[in-house]
Design a protein around this motif. Structure first.
Motif, mmCIF file in Angstrom:
data_model
loop_
_atom_site.group_PDB
_atom_site.id
_atom_site.type_symbol
_atom_site.label_atom_id
_atom_site.label_comp_id
_atom_site.label_asym_id
_atom_site.label_seq_id
_atom_site.Cartn_x
_atom_site.Cartn_y
_atom_site.Cartn_z
ATOM 1 N N VAL A 1 0.863 -1.178 0.000
ATOM 2 C CA VAL A 1 0.000 0.000 0.000
ATOM 3 C C VAL A 1 0.902 1.231 0.000
ATOM 4 C CG1 VAL A 1 -1.806 1.273 1.202
ATOM 5 C CG2 VAL A 1 -1.785 -1.238 1.265
ATOM 6 N N ALA A 2 0.728 2.105 -0.982
ATOM 7 C CA ALA A 2 1.528 3.324 -1.050
ATOM 8 C C ALA A 2 1.162 4.248 0.095
ATOM 9 C CB ALA A 2 1.299 4.028 -2.389
ATOM 10 N N PRO A 3 2.141 4.974 0.627
ATOM 11 C CA PRO A 3 1.830 5.917 1.708
ATOM 12 C C PRO A 3 0.736 6.884 1.274
ATOM 13 C CG PRO A 3 4.197 5.702 1.424
ATOM 14 C CD PRO A 3 3.564 4.984 0.274
ATOM 15 N N ALA A 4 -0.253 7.061 2.117
ATOM 16 C CA ALA A 4 -1.400 7.905 1.764
ATOM 17 C C ALA A 4 -0.995 9.365 1.736
ATOM 18 C CB ALA A 4 -2.539 7.674 2.753
ATOM 19 N N ALA A 5 -1.212 10.020 0.590
ATOM 20 C CA ALA A 5 -0.943 11.454 0.472
ATOM 21 C C ALA A 5 -2.118 12.232 1.033
ATOM 22 C CB ALA A 5 -0.692 11.807 -0.992
ATOM 23 N N GLU A 6 -1.939 13.542 1.132
ATOM 24 C CA GLU A 6 -2.998 14.385 1.659
ATOM 25 C C GLU A 6 -4.242 14.312 0.774
ATOM 26 O OE1 GLU A 6 -3.758 19.073 2.908
ATOM 27 O OE2 GLU A 6 -1.805 18.397 2.131
ATOM 28 N N GLY A 7 -5.367 14.103 1.407
ATOM 29 C CA GLY A 7 -6.622 14.025 0.680
ATOM 30 C C GLY A 7 -6.974 12.638 0.189
ATOM 31 N N VAL A 8 -6.079 11.667 0.324
ATOM 32 C CA VAL A 8 -6.335 10.298 -0.120
ATOM 33 C C VAL A 8 -7.070 9.548 0.983
ATOM 34 C CG1 VAL A 8 -5.279 8.093 -0.727
ATOM 35 C CG2 VAL A 8 -4.386 10.224 -1.691
ATOM 36 N N ARG A 9 -8.149 8.887 0.608
ATOM 37 C CA ARG A 9 -8.942 8.136 1.587
ATOM 38 C C ARG A 9 -8.683 6.647 1.436
ATOM 39 N NH1 ARG A 9 -14.844 9.539 0.254
ATOM 40 N NH2 ARG A 9 -13.978 9.319 -1.836
ATOM 41 N N GLN A 10 -8.439 6.013 2.555
ATOM 42 C CA GLN A 10 -8.234 4.568 2.569
ATOM 43 C C GLN A 10 -9.017 3.981 3.736
ATOM 44 O OE1 GLN A 10 -3.952 4.089 2.749
ATOM 45 N NE2 GLN A 10 -3.722 4.284 0.523
ATOM 46 N N ARG A 11 -10.040 3.209 3.394
ATOM 47 C CA ARG A 11 -10.866 2.575 4.425
ATOM 48 C C ARG A 11 -10.899 1.081 4.136
ATOM 49 N NH1 ARG A 11 -13.985 7.458 3.849
ATOM 50 N NH2 ARG A 11 -15.451 6.475 2.407
ATOM 51 N N TRP A 12 -10.242 0.336 5.029
ATOM 52 C CA TRP A 12 -10.095 -1.102 4.831
ATOM 53 C C TRP A 12 -11.171 -1.866 5.603
ATOM 54 C CZ3 TRP A 12 -6.779 -1.489 1.052
ATOM 55 C CH2 TRP A 12 -5.755 -0.543 0.919
ATOM 56 N N PRO A 13 -11.429 -3.118 5.240
ATOM 57 C CA PRO A 13 -12.408 -3.921 5.989
ATOM 58 C C PRO A 13 -11.980 -4.059 7.453
ATOM 59 C CG PRO A 13 -11.846 -4.971 3.910
ATOM 60 C CD PRO A 13 -10.883 -3.856 4.093
ATOM 61 N N PRO A 14 -12.926 -4.164 8.383
ATOM 62 C CA PRO A 14 -12.584 -4.276 9.813
ATOM 63 C C PRO A 14 -11.596 -5.406 10.126
ATOM 64 C CG PRO A 14 -14.930 -3.863 9.547
ATOM 65 C CD PRO A 14 -14.386 -4.087 8.169
ATOM 66 N N PRO A 15 -11.651 -6.566 9.428
ATOM 67 C CA PRO A 15 -10.683 -7.623 9.783
ATOM 68 C C PRO A 15 -9.255 -7.315 9.344
ATOM 69 C CG PRO A 15 -12.639 -8.542 8.706
ATOM 70 C CD PRO A 15 -12.664 -7.066 8.479
ATOM 71 N N TRP A 16 -9.044 -6.236 8.592
ATOM 72 C CA TRP A 16 -7.699 -5.942 8.090
ATOM 73 C C TRP A 16 -7.062 -4.824 8.914
ATOM 74 C CZ3 TRP A 16 -8.179 -5.604 2.000
ATOM 75 C CH2 TRP A 16 -8.751 -6.810 1.516
ATOM 76 N N ARG A 17 -5.758 -4.867 8.994
ATOM 77 C CA ARG A 17 -5.042 -3.764 9.623
ATOM 78 C C ARG A 17 -3.827 -3.407 8.782
ATOM 79 N NH1 ARG A 17 -2.957 -7.906 13.099
ATOM 80 N NH2 ARG A 17 -0.663 -7.961 13.042
ATOM 81 N N VAL A 18 -3.371 -2.179 8.927
ATOM 82 C CA VAL A 18 -2.253 -1.662 8.142
ATOM 83 C C VAL A 18 -0.986 -1.687 8.990
ATOM 84 C CG1 VAL A 18 -1.365 0.329 6.865
ATOM 85 C CG2 VAL A 18 -3.809 -0.191 6.833
ATOM 86 N N GLU A 19 0.112 -2.144 8.410
ATOM 87 C CA GLU A 19 1.408 -2.169 9.085
ATOM 88 C C GLU A 19 2.439 -1.456 8.222
ATOM 89 O OE1 GLU A 19 2.526 -6.155 9.914
ATOM 90 O OE2 GLU A 19 1.001 -6.464 11.488
ATOM 91 N N GLU A 20 3.350 -0.745 8.880
ATOM 92 C CA GLU A 20 4.414 -0.055 8.182
ATOM 93 C C GLU A 20 5.493 -1.057 7.774
ATOM 94 O OE1 GLU A 20 4.275 3.091 7.380
ATOM 95 O OE2 GLU A 20 2.392 3.438 8.483
#
Length: 434
Positions: free
Chosen positions: A387-406
């Protein structure tokens, strides 16, 4: 025009009259020694020059007359050719309305030959063939819709024990006529890649596509199509809205400027592997009963799969969505694979139902990513998702079972929320088809 010769004729007449007057003047005077001879010689020269001018004018008139005759003959020949083409086109189109299948077949082949010989008529003739395929068609009773397109075109009346109906079109014969119409289209839309470039001193190979008809638009809205094979074809715009594809259909490595498949129905396997869509295709509300394969397809602009239903497996392995993709409210009953797919600019899966396995391993998300209301992703396979780093104004809403890791390179990855607690069992790298 003849008017420009009048000044030349007057000039010649004036020169001749002046010369004659000059010569007659000397007849009434006492000539000086040699004067008359010199004037006579000058007169001869003038008359010779006048004769030369006259000859030149005559030659120009002859050339002009010849050119006019040639242009008239060419115009007459062109008119005759145009009348002949119009006559052939009218007769061939009329044959398509005949109740006898052989006559309709003859009309199709006549149109094909006319289109090949007359490029300016190709789109018109394609429109006629498409209009024929859009006509209502009821498959033969008990006929398997997945029957091979290679079935020989034998009139039903020739089959032992079977007689053709007294009136109307025989369904079995009509099926063969329609298959012929499809083959004519695909034969002239197929485009082979040219051979590698040769050096200037090498002999240039012949054109591999002498039968290809470029820049063709297809309008098959609502048509019933049988085992359609448009693989490796190049089409400008294609309209398949509400069409029914019976039997297997292939668009493998086809190229479309724009294509619409809204509310189309695919009754068997549909292959779009390696296809290229310059403008985003529309598959809104389409129904895929068999497997739908878009492996390696390229979608250059926004793509719409909203409300589509996939009863069989759906395969988007290594597909590239350059300007975003929307799958809002789509339903995947079987297994669906977005493995190694690339979503540029944005992707939307709002309200999508994943009833089978959902595979996202190796997928790349750049820009917006919205999964609001998506269901059935609790066991999705998310190995190596980037997943590309979210820029300003970019919306990212993932399903509840998923989580984002750096990750170490500044990007992000996705994991299932319960993957650590389950020892990594959930979200492992299972591949499509395993």
């Amino acid at each position: 025009m003849w008017w420009w010769t009048l000044p030349a004729a007057l000039l010649i007449g004036a020169a001749a009259w002046g010369t004659a007057a000059w010569l007659l003047q000397d007849l009434y005077t006492v000539p000086v020694s040699g004067q008359v001879s010199a004037r006579i010689e000058a007169t001869r020269t003038a008359l010779a020059a006048a004769a030369g001018v006259g000859a030149a004018v005559t030659l120009l008139l002859a050339v002009r007359r010849q050119r006019h005759q040639e242009l008239t003959a060419a115009h007459t020949t062109h008119d005759a050719a145009e009348r002949r083409v119009t006559e052939l086109y009218g007769k061939a189109a009329e044959q398509l309305g005949n109740d006898q299948a052989p006559v309709r077949l003859a009309g199709l082949y006549a149109l094909e030959r006319l289109a090949q010989d007359t490029p300016t008529l190709r789109q018109t003739i394609v429109d006629v063939i498409c209009a024929y395929l859009r006509m209502p068609f009821v498959p033969p009773p008990g006929q398997n819709p997945d029957q091979s397109a290679d079935e020989p075109a034998v009139p039903r009346a020739a089959i032992a024990g079977v007689s053709a109906p007294a009136a109307g079109r025989d369904p079995l014969e009509e099926r063969q006529v329609r298959l012929t119409a499809q083959r004519i289209l695909t034969a002239h839309l197929r485009h082979d890649e040219p051979p590698p470039h040769h050096r200037w001193w090498q002999r240039r190979p012949p054109d591999p596509n002498p039968r290809h008809w470029p820049d063709i638009t297809l309008d098959l809205t609502g048509a019933i199509l049988i085992d359609l094979d448009l693989s490796y074809c190049r089409v400008d715009d294609a309209l398949f809205e509400g069409a029914t594809f019976t039997g297997e259909v292939s668009f493998e490595k086809a190229t479309f400027n724009a294509a619409r498949f809204d509310r189309a129905t695919f009754t068997s396997k549909a292959t779009f592997d390696g296809a290229t869509f310059t403008f985003g295709p529309q598959f809104g509300g389409a129904t895929f009963t068999g497997k739908a394969s878009f492996g390696g397809a390229t979608f250059a602009l926004g793509t719409w799969f909203g409300g589509a239903t996939y009863t069989g497996d759906a395969w988007f392995f290594r597909a590239t969505f350059t300007r975003g993709a929307r799958f809002d409210r789509a339903t995947f009953t079987g297994e669906v694979s977005f493995e190694e797919a690339t979503f540029n600019v944005g992707s939307r899966f709002d309200g999508v139902v994943f009833a089978g396995n959902a595979l996202f391993s190796g997928a790349t998300f750049i820009g917006h990513a919205l999964f609001d209301g998506a269901t059935g992703l609790e066991t999705a396979v998310l190995e190596d998702v980037r997943v590309a780093p979210a820029a300003e104004g970019v919306r990212q809403r993932w399903p509840p079972p998923w989580r984002v890791e750096e990750t170490a390179d500044g990007w992000q990855t996705l994991r299932l929320a319960e993957s650590k607690e389950s020892g990594g069992a959930a979200g492992t790298g299972r591949k499509a088809g395993d």
